[in-house]
Design an enzyme around this catalytic site. Structure first.
Site, PDB file in Angstrom:
ATOM      1  N   THR A  18      69.842 -43.819 -25.720  1.00 37.68           N
ATOM      2  CA  THR A  18      69.855 -44.412 -27.058  1.00 37.68           C
ATOM      3  C   THR A  18      68.693 -45.374 -27.262  1.00 37.68           C
ATOM      4  O   THR A  18      68.313 -45.662 -28.385  1.00 37.68           O
ATOM      5  CB  THR A  18      71.174 -45.157 -27.307  1.00 37.68           C
ATOM      6  OG1 THR A  18      71.378 -46.118 -26.266  1.00 37.68           O
ATOM      7  CG2 THR A  18      72.343 -44.195 -27.336  1.00 37.68           C
ATOM      8  N   ARG A  22      65.520 -45.267 -19.194  1.00 37.89           N
ATOM      9  CA  ARG A  22      65.817 -46.375 -18.294  1.00 37.89           C
ATOM     10  C   ARG A  22      66.218 -45.832 -16.930  1.00 37.89           C
ATOM     11  O   ARG A  22      67.058 -44.943 -16.830  1.00 37.89           O
ATOM     12  CB  ARG A  22      66.952 -47.255 -18.848  1.00 37.89           C
ATOM     13  CG  ARG A  22      66.558 -47.981 -20.119  1.00 37.89           C
ATOM     14  CD  ARG A  22      67.669 -48.868 -20.619  1.00 37.89           C
ATOM     15  NE  ARG A  22      67.331 -49.441 -21.915  1.00 37.89           N
ATOM     16  CZ  ARG A  22      68.159 -50.140 -22.667  1.00 37.89           C
ATOM     17  NH1 ARG A  22      69.398 -50.350 -22.245  1.00 37.89           N
ATOM     18  NH2 ARG A  22      67.772 -50.634 -23.833  1.00 37.89           N
ATOM     19  N   SER A 112      66.180 -53.867 -21.811  1.00 39.90           N
ATOM     20  CA  SER A 112      67.021 -54.716 -22.656  1.00 39.90           C
ATOM     21  C   SER A 112      67.843 -55.714 -21.856  1.00 39.90           C
ATOM     22  O   SER A 112      67.303 -56.589 -21.192  1.00 39.90           O
ATOM     23  CB  SER A 112      67.913 -53.847 -23.537  1.00 39.90           C
ATOM     24  OG  SER A 112      68.577 -54.631 -24.501  1.00 39.90           O
ATOM     25  N   HIS A 113      69.156 -55.574 -21.891  1.00 34.91           N
ATOM     26  CA  HIS A 113      70.076 -56.523 -21.275  1.00 34.91           C
ATOM     27  C   HIS A 113      70.344 -56.216 -19.810  1.00 34.91           C
ATOM     28  O   HIS A 113      71.110 -56.942 -19.160  1.00 34.91           O
ATOM     29  CB  HIS A 113      71.395 -56.508 -22.038  1.00 34.91           C
ATOM     30  CG  HIS A 113      71.984 -55.122 -22.115  1.00 34.91           C
ATOM     31  ND1 HIS A 113      71.410 -54.124 -22.882  1.00 34.91           N
ATOM     32  CD2 HIS A 113      73.057 -54.562 -21.519  1.00 34.91           C
ATOM     33  CE1 HIS A 113      72.127 -53.021 -22.750  1.00 34.91           C
ATOM     34  NE2 HIS A 113      73.119 -53.257 -21.924  1.00 34.91           N
ATOM     35  N   LYS A 125      60.245 -47.166 -24.013  1.00 29.05           N
ATOM     36  CA  LYS A 125      60.624 -46.427 -25.212  1.00 29.05           C
ATOM     37  C   LYS A 125      59.483 -46.462 -26.220  1.00 29.05           C
ATOM     38  O   LYS A 125      58.620 -47.347 -26.176  1.00 29.05           O
ATOM     39  CB  LYS A 125      61.902 -46.989 -25.835  1.00 29.05           C
ATOM     40  CG  LYS A 125      61.767 -48.345 -26.503  1.00 29.05           C
ATOM     41  CD  LYS A 125      63.059 -48.683 -27.251  1.00 29.05           C
ATOM     42  CE  LYS A 125      62.970 -50.018 -27.964  1.00 29.05           C
ATOM     43  NZ  LYS A 125      64.165 -50.293 -28.773  1.00 29.05           N
ATOM     44  N   ASP A 276      69.143 -61.923 -25.045  1.00 26.91           N
ATOM     45  CA  ASP A 276      69.119 -61.063 -23.867  1.00 26.91           C
ATOM     46  C   ASP A 276      67.706 -60.856 -23.342  1.00 26.91           C
ATOM     47  O   ASP A 276      66.771 -61.538 -23.738  1.00 26.91           O
ATOM     48  CB  ASP A 276      69.766 -59.720 -24.190  1.00 26.91           C
ATOM     49  CG  ASP A 276      68.913 -58.851 -25.105  1.00 26.91           C
ATOM     50  OD1 ASP A 276      68.215 -59.422 -25.954  1.00 26.91           O
ATOM     51  OD2 ASP A 276      68.961 -57.614 -24.983  1.00 26.91           O
ATOM     52  N   ASP A 278      65.265 -58.638 -23.712  1.00 23.08           N
ATOM     53  CA  ASP A 278      64.126 -58.339 -24.584  1.00 23.08           C
ATOM     54  C   ASP A 278      64.256 -58.965 -25.963  1.00 23.08           C
ATOM     55  O   ASP A 278      63.446 -58.687 -26.849  1.00 23.08           O
ATOM     56  CB  ASP A 278      63.916 -56.833 -24.703  1.00 23.08           C
ATOM     57  CG  ASP A 278      65.027 -56.127 -25.480  1.00 23.08           C
ATOM     58  OD1 ASP A 278      66.160 -56.631 -25.487  1.00 23.08           O
ATOM     59  OD2 ASP A 278      64.754 -55.064 -26.069  1.00 23.08           O
ATOM     60  N   ASP A 280      66.612 -58.734 -28.394  1.00 18.21           N
ATOM     61  CA  ASP A 280      67.193 -58.076 -29.560  1.00 18.21           C
ATOM     62  C   ASP A 280      68.692 -58.316 -29.701  1.00 18.21           C
ATOM     63  O   ASP A 280      69.286 -57.939 -30.716  1.00 18.21           O
ATOM     64  CB  ASP A 280      66.877 -56.577 -29.568  1.00 18.21           C
ATOM     65  CG  ASP A 280      67.476 -55.804 -28.391  1.00 18.21           C
ATOM     66  OD1 ASP A 280      68.101 -56.435 -27.518  1.00 18.21           O
ATOM     67  OD2 ASP A 280      67.302 -54.570 -28.364  1.00 18.21           O
ATOM     68  N   ARG A 281      69.321 -58.955 -28.728  1.00 22.26           N
ATOM     69  CA  ARG A 281      70.755 -59.244 -28.813  1.00 22.26           C
ATOM     70  C   ARG A 281      71.003 -60.736 -28.950  1.00 22.26           C
ATOM     71  O   ARG A 281      70.153 -61.553 -28.620  1.00 22.26           O
ATOM     72  CB  ARG A 281      71.493 -58.709 -27.583  1.00 22.26           C
ATOM     73  CG  ARG A 281      71.401 -57.205 -27.446  1.00 22.26           C
ATOM     74  CD  ARG A 281      72.252 -56.702 -26.297  1.00 22.26           C
ATOM     75  NE  ARG A 281      72.183 -55.251 -26.211  1.00 22.26           N
ATOM     76  CZ  ARG A 281      73.123 -54.471 -25.695  1.00 22.26           C
ATOM     77  NH1 ARG A 281      74.219 -55.008 -25.202  1.00 22.26           N
ATOM     78  NH2 ARG A 281      72.979 -53.163 -25.660  1.00 22.26           N
ATOM     79  N   THR A 343      76.299 -45.262 -32.466  1.00 29.39           N
ATOM     80  CA  THR A 343      75.680 -46.357 -31.730  1.00 29.39           C
ATOM     81  C   THR A 343      74.201 -46.037 -31.493  1.00 29.39           C
ATOM     82  O   THR A 343      73.843 -44.919 -31.175  1.00 29.39           O
ATOM     83  CB  THR A 343      76.402 -46.583 -30.398  1.00 29.39           C
ATOM     84  OG1 THR A 343      77.742 -47.013 -30.682  1.00 29.39           O
ATOM     85  CG2 THR A 343      75.713 -47.636 -29.568  1.00 29.39           C
ATOM     86  N   LYS A 375      67.319 -54.503 -33.872  1.00 28.40           N
ATOM     87  CA  LYS A 375      68.185 -55.671 -33.920  1.00 28.40           C
ATOM     88  C   LYS A 375      67.385 -56.873 -33.447  1.00 28.40           C
ATOM     89  O   LYS A 375      66.397 -56.735 -32.739  1.00 28.40           O
ATOM     90  CB  LYS A 375      69.433 -55.456 -33.076  1.00 28.40           C
ATOM     91  CG  LYS A 375      69.217 -54.926 -31.655  1.00 28.40           C
ATOM     92  CD  LYS A 375      70.569 -54.637 -31.020  1.00 28.40           C
ATOM     93  CE  LYS A 375      70.445 -53.997 -29.650  1.00 28.40           C
ATOM     94  NZ  LYS A 375      70.214 -52.551 -29.704  1.00 28.40           N
TER      95      LYS A 375
END
Length: 542
Positions: A18, A22, A112-113, A125, A276, A278, A280-281, A343, A375
């Site tokens: 998504t 990774r 990411s997280h 990505k 997080d 990167d 975005d959260r 998602t 996000k």
């Protein structure tokens, strides 16, 4: 300085999830692995004469991967690459740079997280010219290309100095190293009432921002402490580290436990937040109250008109299917459209580009708007600060006032991590096989009204995304969703989403896990979680 062509062969398993590809860092560092995937990206989107953005969250291997990607971009005929200083860019900042400079897309290096380090996770990505993650048709084309590769192109050259802002030449390609924070901070200042927030801090408002030794540290220090006047030290764990200081950079109550302890303890600040790996959260916490991501989305949508950049109102609100329906009720009250998507932030991109939605959110601590196509953790935190400054109320008062008006969607997500993939797949297959017979079945005193495997038809381009999660609905409005995550790197992660709506006025102040207890028990019983996975309890509860 010369271009060379390296013979290679396809490497199995380079299928983006998504949010890109990774894997464990040693996998990406293996012979030809990164190069193969990057060449597949370039072959799919084309590079000759094009301009791209490049940056990452600063995790281990970020700096070396950036040099490889730059040399490959030059060898494949790119005209220019805009790189964050130190090869660092938060994901929303990268999206903004793509849009601001009208580039042909960008490559973001992040998992990411997920944890970072020599033995932890890495990711790559591609984001499209609109600033958003590549849609499924593009990622599928990239994956197909990885199965056909026989060679990749790279420039033999010295490393580019990415530590100093300025322009460099790499073969025939221009490399512009830019301040990773400045343009993003300016964008935030255009959206929110910085003068009102500054006045709130000057009046004694206290905040704690946990950047979790990840990429948002420099952004949060610049915006919160320097531009808005929050006290020095407001931002903790502000220095990004390649291994995130050994932390798991996921802003939820389990991993941001230091922040949670402070916000639930004596003398807590007025407001707490975390971001997080990167950027975005986000997680939002008030003094003595945790705000679930689903509730946060709903509160932001209901109050967005109080912020400078959103005074004209919202065009629509979009949420991922597993996210609670709390924002739907806000959209209905505002007389605007609400959307339910699979998602993955890429599914919001078409809605935003078409002007159908303004604010979007996922239950996995992701919220954002049409200012970028990702996000955006700091954006959500700043919107909360703007709302607090205008309303002059506490987080608790705002949230409880929201429940009183709209009712409460008790909500939680239970994660069962590192499950053997074949066991997770078998469980989901058994669930899907039972869907047609579930209506009318009673579980924990609740009756199933219907069940399905969520399929989404994009209202803009008509594309169809099937098998996006199993939904089980009950006659009392409760809901269970089962979904296998696409963001892990080891085994499978089963995510179980649990929801129960209480219209009020009574029953709105219970502990979420207690209120959801019959739904939780039904979820285990229905799917046979212990029988299939061997797990009797989740590894993470949010």
């Amino acid at each position: 300085m010369s271009k060379i062509t390296v013979k290679t062969q396809p490497i199995a398993g380079q299928k983006p999830g998504t949010s890109g590809l990774r894997k464990k860092t040693p996998v990406f560092m293996g012979p030809h692995y990164l190069e193969n995937f990057v060449q597949a990206i370039f072959d799919t989107v084309g590079t000759v004469g094009k301009t791209f953005v490049l940056g990452g969250d600063g995790r281990y291997f970020n700096d070396r991967a950036a040099q490889v990607i730059l040399r490959m971009a030059a060898a494949n005929g790119a005209k220019r690459v805009i790189v964050g200083q130190g090869a660092v860019l938060s994901t929303p900042a990268a999206s903004h740079l793509i849009r601001l400079n009208k580039t042909d897309g960008g490559i973001i290096m992040s998992a990411s997280h997920n944890p970072g380090g020599p033995k932890e996770d890495f990711g790559v990505k591609f984001n499209m010219p609109n600033g958003g993650p590549a849609p499924e048709a593009v990622t599928e084309a990239m994956y197909k290309r990885t199965t056909e590769l026989t060679e990749y192109h790279i420039l033999e050259a010295q490393d580019v100095d990415l530590g100093t802002v300025g322009r460099h030449a790499l073969g025939d390609m221009v490399v512009d190293v830019v301040d990773p924070v400045a343009d993003y901070a300016d964008l935030m200042e255009s959206l929110f009432d910085f003068d009102k927030i500054t006045a709130m801090f000057a009046a004694g408002f206290r905040m704690r921002m946990d950047s979790m030794c990840a990429v948002t540290g420099p952004y949060a220090v610049e915006i919160l402490e320097r531009r808005l006047g929050a006290a020095k030290g407001t931002v903790t764990h502000e220095v990004p580290l390649p291994d995130f200081g050994g932390m798991h950079p996921d802003p939820n109550p389990t991993w941001a436990h230091e922040l949670m302890a402070e916000m639930m303890g004596e003398g807590a600040p007025d407001f707490g937040a975390a971001s997080d790996g990167d950027g975005d959260r986000n997680m939002v916490v008030g003094r003595g109250i945790y705000v679930s991501p689903s509730d946060s989305l709903a509160v932001l949508a209901a109050n967005a008109h109080l912020c400078k950049g959103y005074r004209a109102g919202l065009k629509g609100v979009a949420r991922s299917m597993p996210t609670s329906a709390a924002s739907d009720r806000v959209a209905a009250s505002l007389g605007i459209a609400s959307y339910e998507t699979p998602t993955g932030w890429k599914f919001f991109g078409n809605l935003l580009d078409a002007g159908n939605a303004t604010i979007c959110g996922e239950e996995s601590f992701g919220t954002g708007s049409d200012h970028v196509r990702e996000k955006d953790g700091l954006w959500a935190i700043l919107m909360w600060l703007n709302i607090l400054a205008v309303r002059g109320e506490s987080v608790e008062a705002i949230v409880k006032g929201h429940w009183a008006k709209f009712g409460r969607n008790y909500y939680s997500r239970h994660d069962f991590e590192a499950i053997a993939t074949e066991k997770a797949d078998a469980m989901m297959a058994a669930l899907r096989a039972s869907l047609a017979s579930l209506a009318g079945r009673k579980l924990q005193g609740m009756e199933v009204s219907g069940a399905d495997d969520f399929s989404y038809t994009d209202p803009v381009d008509g594309s169809v995304s099937a098998k996006q999660g199993v939904r089980v609905n009950f006659t009392d409005g409760s809901r269970i969703v089962y979904r296998l995550s696409g963001t892990g790197t080891e085994g499978a992660t089963l995510r179980v989403y649990l929801e129960r709506y209480v219209p009020g006025p009574d029953g709105l102040d219970r502990d979420a896990q207690e209120a959801l207890s019959p739904v939780i028990a039904a979820a285990h019983e229905l799917a046979g979680i212990e029988a299939f996975t061997g797990k009797v309890a989740p590894d993470v509860v949010t």
